[in-house]
Write an enzyme that holds these catalytic residues in place. Sequence first.
Site, PDB file in Angstrom:
ATOM      1  N   ASP A 186      52.624  39.617  51.708  1.00  0.00           N
ATOM      2  CA  ASP A 186      51.583  39.868  50.713  1.00  0.00           C
ATOM      3  C   ASP A 186      50.556  38.748  50.790  1.00  0.00           C
ATOM      4  OD1 ASP A 186      51.046  41.560  48.013  1.00  0.00           O
ATOM      5  OD2 ASP A 186      50.492  39.463  47.711  1.00  0.00           O
ATOM      6  N   ASN A 194      38.524  39.228  46.628  1.00  0.00           N
ATOM      7  CA  ASN A 194      37.596  40.338  46.376  1.00  0.00           C
ATOM      8  C   ASN A 194      36.572  39.980  45.308  1.00  0.00           C
ATOM      9  OD1 ASN A 194      38.420  42.315  48.226  1.00  0.00           O
ATOM     10  ND2 ASN A 194      40.060  43.037  46.882  1.00  0.00           N
ATOM     11  N   HIS A 199      34.224  42.911  48.168  1.00  0.00           N
ATOM     12  CA  HIS A 199      35.226  43.795  48.765  1.00  0.00           C
ATOM     13  C   HIS A 199      35.051  43.932  50.277  1.00  0.00           C
ATOM     14  CE1 HIS A 199      37.306  45.245  45.148  1.00  0.00           C
ATOM     15  NE2 HIS A 199      36.135  45.068  44.536  1.00  0.00           N
ATOM     16  N   GLU A 229      47.247  44.816  49.583  1.00  0.00           N
ATOM     17  CA  GLU A 229      47.323  43.672  50.493  1.00  0.00           C
ATOM     18  C   GLU A 229      48.727  43.440  51.032  1.00  0.00           C
ATOM     19  OE1 GLU A 229      47.544  41.990  46.211  1.00  0.00           O
ATOM     20  OE2 GLU A 229      46.712  43.720  47.278  1.00  0.00           O
TER      21      GLU A 229
END
Length: 309
Positions: A186, A194, A199, A229
Amino acid sequence: MTISSSSGNSSRRKKVTPLDVKRPQEMAREPGTSFLRELRLRISSLSQTTLELEQIVQYFFDEVQSAVLVEGLTYAHPSFGVDLQYGSLEKHRASYRLNTQQQYFGEITFSRRKRFNETELARLESLLDLFIYPVRNGLQYREALRSAMTDPLTGVGNRLAMNNALDREIELARRYGRPLTVLMLDIDKFKAINDIYGHAKGDDVLCTVAEYIEQSMRSVDAVFRLGGEEFLIVLSDTSLAQAVIIGERIRQSIEVSHQGSASEPHVTASIGISEFAPNMSADDLIKRADRAMYCAKEKGRNKIECAPA
């Protein structure tokens, strides 16, 4: 259709359009070619029974031998990662590059120990129009399957591909007693990336992380994006100790390549590792890796944690 051919030590180039290829009614006027009419019908019928490229090529190889003695056949299309071989690859070869006006459809090569004569080459060429269009359909089908199993952003496998791969690997691990481990990765503080950088930059990070994962893996391993993610890496025939080494290589490559600046985010990843046991399901294996990954985050992120035995 454009055909380039070679046989033995001689070669020739020839451009053939679909209209130049002899049709059944034309061959019917030639002495001794009634079996070719039946062969063409049989090849055409068989080619319509499947969209699997391997089966299409196999059918063509099996049937063409009733018209010309062929000991081996190869079909390749590098752009699609296709390289198929049937029979044996011999010295004398007749190779054809398959094109229509719109598209390239790969190359097919017939081979045998004895040189092909002109009559045999003409006979092979007369059958190629029965091959090129089923192959086109097979390539399109193959690409559709690939797209259905691929994450469109990063190009790695998606959740559907992961389920299929993991079920297969678990079956092999159970049957042969091989070790199997999975890594749950992760990206740390991805929401902040972001929010701060936008983004589009977040998408760039996902793509580069996927690339670094693939570069750090072995060719037998596989990576899948689970959404957001999170990535799952499946390490076949790999012990827990070996998985830790691979996981650390992945973790370091991500950290070193994303040091951060005013315009670039600092990127790290937390990784959880789970080792398969015979009583586990695929869901059990993933959940254990997921819990280990969250444990790595709780301990400060940018770390690796292993699920307890």
